[in-house]
Write a protein that holds these residues in place. Structure first.
Motif, mmCIF file in Angstrom:
data_model
loop_
_atom_site.group_PDB
_atom_site.id
_atom_site.type_symbol
_atom_site.label_atom_id
_atom_site.label_comp_id
_atom_site.label_asym_id
_atom_site.label_seq_id
_atom_site.Cartn_x
_atom_site.Cartn_y
_atom_site.Cartn_z
ATOM 1 N N TYR A 177 0.781 -1.243 0.000
ATOM 2 C CA TYR A 177 0.000 0.000 0.000
ATOM 3 C C TYR A 177 0.811 1.290 0.000
ATOM 4 O O TYR A 177 0.245 2.361 -0.254
ATOM 5 C CB TYR A 177 -1.023 -0.004 1.150
ATOM 6 C CG TYR A 177 -0.558 0.620 2.425
ATOM 7 C CD1 TYR A 177 0.360 -0.022 3.228
ATOM 8 C CD2 TYR A 177 -1.043 1.866 2.831
ATOM 9 C CE1 TYR A 177 0.783 0.546 4.400
ATOM 10 C CE2 TYR A 177 -0.608 2.451 4.006
ATOM 11 C CZ TYR A 177 0.295 1.790 4.786
ATOM 12 O OH TYR A 177 0.733 2.352 5.952
ATOM 13 N N GLN A 178 2.107 1.210 0.211
ATOM 14 C CA GLN A 178 2.912 2.424 0.108
ATOM 15 C C GLN A 178 3.512 2.539 -1.285
ATOM 16 O O GLN A 178 4.063 1.570 -1.781
ATOM 17 C CB GLN A 178 4.041 2.420 1.152
ATOM 18 C CG GLN A 178 3.558 2.607 2.577
ATOM 19 C CD GLN A 178 3.140 4.023 2.921
ATOM 20 O OE1 GLN A 178 2.928 4.836 2.029
ATOM 21 N NE2 GLN A 178 2.980 4.300 4.204
ATOM 22 N N PRO A 179 3.463 3.664 -1.951
ATOM 23 C CA PRO A 179 2.931 4.946 -1.470
ATOM 24 C C PRO A 179 1.538 5.293 -2.007
ATOM 25 O O PRO A 179 1.059 6.383 -1.728
ATOM 26 C CB PRO A 179 3.957 5.936 -2.043
ATOM 27 C CG PRO A 179 4.331 5.348 -3.370
ATOM 28 C CD PRO A 179 4.204 3.854 -3.226
ATOM 29 N N LEU A 180 0.868 4.417 -2.756
ATOM 30 C CA LEU A 180 -0.330 4.851 -3.470
ATOM 31 C C LEU A 180 -1.644 4.278 -2.948
ATOM 32 O O LEU A 180 -2.690 4.471 -3.565
ATOM 33 C CB LEU A 180 -0.178 4.568 -4.980
ATOM 34 C CG LEU A 180 1.007 5.281 -5.646
ATOM 35 C CD1 LEU A 180 1.087 4.941 -7.127
ATOM 36 C CD2 LEU A 180 0.897 6.794 -5.466
ATOM 37 N N PRO A 225 -3.806 8.211 4.534
ATOM 38 C CA PRO A 225 -3.040 6.991 4.277
ATOM 39 C C PRO A 225 -3.496 6.205 3.047
ATOM 40 O O PRO A 225 -2.950 5.140 2.807
ATOM 41 C CB PRO A 225 -3.336 6.158 5.529
ATOM 42 C CG PRO A 225 -4.761 6.525 5.868
ATOM 43 C CD PRO A 225 -4.966 7.947 5.401
ATOM 44 N N LEU A 226 -4.440 6.697 2.244
ATOM 45 C CA LEU A 226 -5.050 5.813 1.239
ATOM 46 C C LEU A 226 -4.698 6.153 -0.203
ATOM 47 O O LEU A 226 -5.241 5.566 -1.128
ATOM 48 C CB LEU A 226 -6.574 5.765 1.432
ATOM 49 C CG LEU A 226 -7.025 5.227 2.800
ATOM 50 C CD1 LEU A 226 -8.544 5.206 2.899
ATOM 51 C CD2 LEU A 226 -6.475 3.821 3.036
ATOM 52 N N GLY A 227 -3.792 7.118 -0.418
ATOM 53 C CA GLY A 227 -3.334 7.384 -1.773
ATOM 54 C C GLY A 227 -3.987 8.599 -2.401
ATOM 55 O O GLY A 227 -4.855 9.246 -1.817
ATOM 56 N N PRO A 228 -3.600 8.909 -3.645
ATOM 57 C CA PRO A 228 -4.117 10.089 -4.351
ATOM 58 C C PRO A 228 -5.608 9.931 -4.647
ATOM 59 O O PRO A 228 -6.068 8.834 -4.945
ATOM 60 C CB PRO A 228 -3.326 10.101 -5.664
ATOM 61 C CG PRO A 228 -2.186 9.162 -5.473
ATOM 62 C CD PRO A 228 -2.635 8.162 -4.457
ATOM 63 N N PHE A 229 -6.351 11.033 -4.590
ATOM 64 C CA PHE A 229 -7.802 10.968 -4.793
ATOM 65 C C PHE A 229 -8.229 12.185 -5.609
ATOM 66 O O PHE A 229 -8.154 12.181 -6.831
ATOM 67 C CB PHE A 229 -8.483 10.863 -3.421
ATOM 68 C CG PHE A 229 -9.962 10.721 -3.427
ATOM 69 C CD1 PHE A 229 -10.581 9.801 -4.256
ATOM 70 C CD2 PHE A 229 -10.769 11.493 -2.580
ATOM 71 C CE1 PHE A 229 -11.967 9.656 -4.263
ATOM 72 C CE2 PHE A 229 -12.147 11.357 -2.574
ATOM 73 C CZ PHE A 229 -12.748 10.443 -3.422
ATOM 74 N N LEU A 230 -8.600 13.277 -4.951
ATOM 75 C CA LEU A 230 -9.076 14.458 -5.687
ATOM 76 C C LEU A 230 -7.958 15.175 -6.432
ATOM 77 O O LEU A 230 -8.219 15.967 -7.349
ATOM 78 C CB LEU A 230 -9.759 15.443 -4.736
ATOM 79 C CG LEU A 230 -10.967 14.911 -3.956
ATOM 80 C CD1 LEU A 230 -11.649 16.047 -3.209
ATOM 81 C CD2 LEU A 230 -11.953 14.201 -4.851
ATOM 82 N N SER A 231 -6.730 14.890 -6.053
ATOM 83 C CA SER A 231 -5.581 15.506 -6.729
ATOM 84 C C SER A 231 -5.406 14.967 -8.139
ATOM 85 O O SER A 231 -4.605 15.494 -8.910
ATOM 86 C CB SER A 231 -4.312 15.234 -5.925
ATOM 87 O OG SER A 231 -4.156 13.851 -5.694
#
Lengths: 434, 434
Positions: free
Chosen positions: A251-254, B253-259
């Motif tokens: 799960y790191q980094p995405l 902690p869950l990664g890219p989203f709205l970006s």
């Protein structure tokens, strides 16, 4: 809206039904043997077939337009019509199915063509899901999981500002009853520096509320918080099956990927905001010292309407328990009140960057744990990452799920003076890895 | 497969065309004024209309079956047919459009009905995208970005074992030319502990290869690495527009989203593996000390076939440059050879947990930077996070993208003794936040 004045149905199994009394009327997609999937409404032990009812001329006006949008075995077009269509259909169904209905004889004459027994039907996904987003708004879960990694500082600094979420996999969402094949993947065994490949050894469930999106928005045009509730079509139960060992390594980094995308199970019935209306619970004021939501997440009506008070339960049945005739073991008894953000806040946040939501998109709330033992919504929390196994009446212990284990999610609303309504079940049984 | 022996077309604009000579024949979806979108093939400055050609009886046998699957203005059904259909269609197109074709007169007689000028057509998404996955296989990018945060240890421990990826947003993928509205969102200003809300101030591009999935798999049934190449329908260019300031605040902690989910741009033409066949480049042996891929990611044929040698270019044109008549500024000249994992490895990894892939799913490769200055595939890398602005001939400087800036992605394959082929362009212009 005003609460329905008709409270009993001539469909006898509906009266006192734990999930589907006349007050609920959730929508779903079903098929009977040999038939194509079509949309229907759960009433007691039966399903009211909307296509058959249309064919029989039981609808007119706005209710007819609403019912016509359910043709074709998917609810997307109906979701897109929004609240007015939903309310028109609901009011007509209350008339048709309510005690003393002038149309009872006509409906009954159509027999199982119009009202098949749910037990004779197969359920399907209620809509074509274009995009699935999993949020993380269960603050107790975020804290419980955070504590496993950062005992002194379990919540990350963004948590109380950002309704954290991530994109999930839409293609592997399945309706209750679908088998859960244990996934294989890479994991990093304790003390090793190189990964191994094999079946997941830390398979878990996650108790979530599912949120169906109704009317969408155009790309580039955010949904304002004050309008957000109008974009929600309904709710279901969602089990975000999780492979903890795969997750820890990948799960790191995405963020989570293959640790989640092997399957997500949902309950088949879409419970509407209208049915849930009596079960709102004023949002608890944010704890002293918590920041106010930023203006784009703050709406007086949304705060006043409050969250939903839905009791959520998770049961486990192992193969040995089945063989010994033992009752299911309750793993979790929690509630949607542990959502730190409202569903309107989730919608407003998701679209604030211009992201397009579409009718039939699905949100998961994130795991809805309560603060107390017995309220934890995953085995990761219950067993503290596998350190404290639970004991079952069968004499077995569980750190995580074993092959043959079945997880059952249930959701129910109760309030003095109101008929209880429920979500039905979301079931899945773990199958051995291939 | 054998390389085509016909190398010139009677469509004069195709011969020597930088992108679309007879050797390419990429598929796409287009419309002419007032017409519904339909599938076609780029040839020089024109588009060969597959529906019109079917109607004119230009196909028979397997090529006809393949062309029929392109009816309806989406390539999904054609993608699902896999390589044999693609090859049958390609071979027939080489006959029809090759120099000396016996059908030239028949095709020409249909004029712009069969071969409209591309300049008169609008392009659309080539397929309905059910799920979009963004990988992170550009190892130089991963190292460059990692260095900004962890100078001594830029690559995370999982990088050389796991083809890292995450689920992206499918609903906001748009074809080249769509405007890029600057997103608003939460950011944490430097030195602050509370976030602000407003327009993104660090808007960036990311240069990626897009990969179209062909035949899918059933849930629970992984695609073996040896079969993975058969599940790829083709390739495009992909700009994974990124809001760096939103990303920095939201992604833990869950990664890219709205970006990321405000828009993703792709080039409209699907370049096939058959067209790219001459442009394979033996995979460089992994650097000394790098681990061997785990067995599920290792296939002799895949390793022998090597990666693709596709030159990738990024150009910037600002509003001032347009006004001053200045040529575009080249930001990046890179290559697909900087992919640490092959596309077959990406497919095998994605499905190894049983995740279902479907025809029309799209993968992004992740940013494909090279190791040298001039090869970096994002402004984040070029300006070292905004610390080293670039200077433009217009006298302007750029740390990140400003309103009015246009980004153009190009991809081209060159090899001695072979006609060059290209991907066309993937363009997008930044519009002010609403």
């Amino acid at each position: 809206m005003t609460l329905p004045t008709i409270t009993r149905s001539w469909v006898e199994s509906a009266n006192g039904h734990p999930d589907f009394p006349l007050q609920n009327l959730p929508l779903g997609v079903f098929s009977t043997q040999g038939s194509a999937p079509r949309c229907g409404v759960a009433i007691g032990e039966q399903i009211f077939d909307l296509e058959a009812a249309l064919d029989a001329g039981l609808f007119e006006g706005p209710a007819k337009a609403a019912a016509q949008a359910t043709r074709g075995g998917q609810l997307n077009a109906f979701f897109e019509l929004g609240r007015p269509a939903r309310v028109a259909l609901r009011e007509r169904l209350l008339e048709l199915l309510g005690e003393g209905s002038s149309l009872r004889a006509k409906v009954e004459a159509l027999g199982s063509k119009l009202l098949p027994l749910a037990a004779d039907c197969q359920m399907h996904l209620p809509a074509k899901i274009s995009d699935y987003t999993d949020f993380y708004v269960g603050i107790e879960h975020a804290q419980n999981v955070g504590k496993l990694f950062r005992p002194d500082n379990p919540l990350l600094p963004n948590y109380k500002y950002v309704p954290i979420g991530y994109h999930g996999r839409a293609s592997t969402i399945r309706v209750s009853g679908a088998d859960v094949r244990r996934p294989k993947g890479q994991t990093l065994p304790a003390g090793q520096t190189e990964p191994s490949f094999g079946p997941c050894a830390r398979l878990d469930y996650e108790l979530e509320l599912g949120i169906w999106i109704g009317q969408g928005n155009q790309m580039g045009e955010p949904i304002a918080i004050g309008d957000a509730a109008e974009h929600i079509a309904g709710f279901c139960l969602l089990n975000d099956w999780s492979a903890r060992d795969i997750q820890a390594w990948e799960y790191q980094p995405l963020g989570p990927f293959l640790s989640k995308s092997f399957i997500t199970s949902i309950s088949p019935w879409v419970v509407t905001a209208e049915a849930l209306e009596p079960f709102r619970q004023a949002q608890a004021p944010r704890p002293e010292g918590d920041p106010q939501p930023l203006p784009y997440l703050l709406d007086k009506r949304d705060q006043a309407a409050g969250g939903f008070d839905i009791e959520l339960e998770v049961l486990l049945i192992t193969q040995a328990m089945r063989e010994q005739g033992l009752p299911a073991h309750r793993l979790t008894l929690s509630n949607t009140q542990y959502m730190y953000w409202t569903v309107a806040q989730m919608v407003a946040h998701h679209s604030v960057n211009g992201c397009q939501l579409q009718a039939g998109d699905l949100f998961g709330s994130g795991t809805l744990s309560g603060p107390q033992s017995g309220q934890f919504g995953s085995l990761l929390e219950i067993t503290e990452g596998g350190k404290k196994p639970i004991e079952l009446a069968s004499g077995e212990v569980r750190k995580f799920l074993e092959d043959g284990d079945e997880i059952i999610l249930r959701g129910r609303c109760r309030r003095e003076g109101f008929a209880s309504i429920g979500f039905g079940e979301c079931r899945g049984t773990v199958q051995p890895a291939r």
